[in-house]
Design a protein around this motif. Sequence first.
Motif, mmCIF file in Angstrom:
data_model
loop_
_atom_site.group_PDB
_atom_site.id
_atom_site.type_symbol
_atom_site.label_atom_id
_atom_site.label_comp_id
_atom_site.label_asym_id
_atom_site.label_seq_id
_atom_site.Cartn_x
_atom_site.Cartn_y
_atom_site.Cartn_z
ATOM 1 N N MET B 1 0.835 -1.207 0.000
ATOM 2 C CA MET B 1 0.000 0.000 0.000
ATOM 3 C C MET B 1 0.872 1.261 0.000
ATOM 4 O O MET B 1 0.646 2.180 -0.794
ATOM 5 N N VAL B 2 1.898 1.229 0.903
ATOM 6 C CA VAL B 2 2.803 2.384 0.976
ATOM 7 C C VAL B 2 3.534 2.556 -0.354
ATOM 8 O O VAL B 2 3.725 3.676 -0.837
ATOM 9 N N ASP B 3 3.914 1.409 -0.933
ATOM 10 C CA ASP B 3 4.622 1.444 -2.221
ATOM 11 C C ASP B 3 3.803 2.158 -3.291
ATOM 12 O O ASP B 3 4.321 2.959 -4.057
ATOM 13 N N ILE B 4 2.518 1.823 -3.309
ATOM 14 C CA ILE B 4 1.633 2.415 -4.321
ATOM 15 C C ILE B 4 1.539 3.925 -4.117
ATOM 16 O O ILE B 4 1.579 4.704 -5.075
ATOM 17 N N ILE B 5 1.442 4.324 -2.836
ATOM 18 C CA ILE B 5 1.344 5.766 -2.541
ATOM 19 C C ILE B 5 2.605 6.483 -2.993
ATOM 20 O O ILE B 5 2.541 7.529 -3.636
ATOM 21 N N ILE B 6 3.786 5.870 -2.708
ATOM 22 C CA ILE B 6 5.059 6.487 -3.123
ATOM 23 C C ILE B 6 5.120 6.602 -4.636
ATOM 24 O O ILE B 6 5.474 7.646 -5.187
ATOM 25 N N LEU B 7 4.722 5.523 -5.304
ATOM 26 C CA LEU B 7 4.759 5.528 -6.777
ATOM 27 C C LEU B 7 3.868 6.620 -7.343
ATOM 28 O O LEU B 7 4.278 7.384 -8.220
ATOM 29 N N LEU B 8 2.643 6.718 -6.777
ATOM 30 C CA LEU B 8 1.695 7.725 -7.275
ATOM 31 C C LEU B 8 2.216 9.140 -7.019
ATOM 32 O O LEU B 8 2.079 10.024 -7.863
ATOM 33 N N THR B 9 2.855 9.325 -5.821
ATOM 34 C CA THR B 9 3.408 10.652 -5.516
ATOM 35 C C THR B 9 4.503 11.023 -6.501
ATOM 36 O O THR B 9 4.536 12.144 -7.022
ATOM 37 N N LEU B 10 5.392 10.040 -6.765
ATOM 38 C CA LEU B 10 6.484 10.303 -7.705
ATOM 39 C C LEU B 10 5.941 10.614 -9.091
ATOM 40 O O LEU B 10 6.429 11.513 -9.771
ATOM 41 N N LEU B 11 4.905 9.865 -9.488
ATOM 42 C CA LEU B 11 4.305 10.102 -10.803
ATOM 43 C C LEU B 11 3.709 11.499 -10.879
ATOM 44 O O LEU B 11 3.905 12.219 -11.862
ATOM 45 N N ALA B 12 3.014 11.881 -9.814
ATOM 46 C CA ALA B 12 2.382 13.205 -9.806
ATOM 47 C C ALA B 12 3.437 14.302 -9.828
ATOM 48 O O ALA B 12 3.320 15.280 -10.572
ATOM 49 N N LEU B 13 4.499 14.126 -9.022
ATOM 50 C CA LEU B 13 5.587 15.113 -9.001
ATOM 51 C C LEU B 13 6.247 15.216 -10.368
ATOM 52 O O LEU B 13 6.487 16.310 -10.878
#
Lengths: 104, 149
Positions: B1-13
């Motif tokens: 779950m945390v991994d997905i959040i990190i990935l999405l944050t990086l994608l958004a950034l």
Amino acid sequence: MLVSNLEIVPGKRIIKHLGLVQGSSVRAKHVGRDIMASFKNIFGGELKGYTELLQESRQEAMERMLEQAKSTGANAVLNVRFSTSSVAAGAAELFIYGTAVILE
Amino acid sequence: MVDIIILLTLLALGYGFGRYAEGRHYRSIIQREEKLQYLVAVSTKIIPPGEQYSQSSLVCGNVVISVDFFKRFLAGLRNIVGGRVMSYESLVDRARREAILRMKQEAEALGAKLVFNVKLETSSISKGGGNSIGSVEVFAYGTALIPHS
């Protein structure tokens, strides 16, 4: 010392060809610059650290080539070419070569 | 779950900053290209007869540009289905135009009007590393001819 990547020099005649001269420099990346680069990999954009690094190493390779040309008694280097290759992970080789000549 | 959040944050950034940086870079490229339009850079070796040139000098320009996380992700997806990788096309285009501009700026500082025998060299400097980085180096060089003053 005249450096050019044309085969002739406008308005001047080549008296003697002295053969190939070359210079190279192998540079590795800096840790600090590498950390900055990994940030840039997320945001995108120019990696200024690397741009400078490559510029400096080309300058050094160029100086080595000119030294060699000077020792053969040339006063110009024509048909200069640049080449870049990555010899190992994180290190790049910059190579410059050209023909040393004597101009009138 | 945390991994997905990190990935999405990086994608958004990556999407946000990458788009902004690219737009700004393109605007600056177009503006500088217009300014330097009088300085012609050609890839031929033959100097047109007529005008006399007193001096010639090697000029060069280089740039290293990296692609953002979002575009790298898209390119990764594109690798599965194949086809045009648009996200890398704009990266290489920007790098080439920027390198040529820097070369022209150096020629402008020397007072040249023409740059001959322009060669472009593209290399990916961080190839072979553990994580393949989508950064590209473009190096442009040529001979600037300086007319009699």
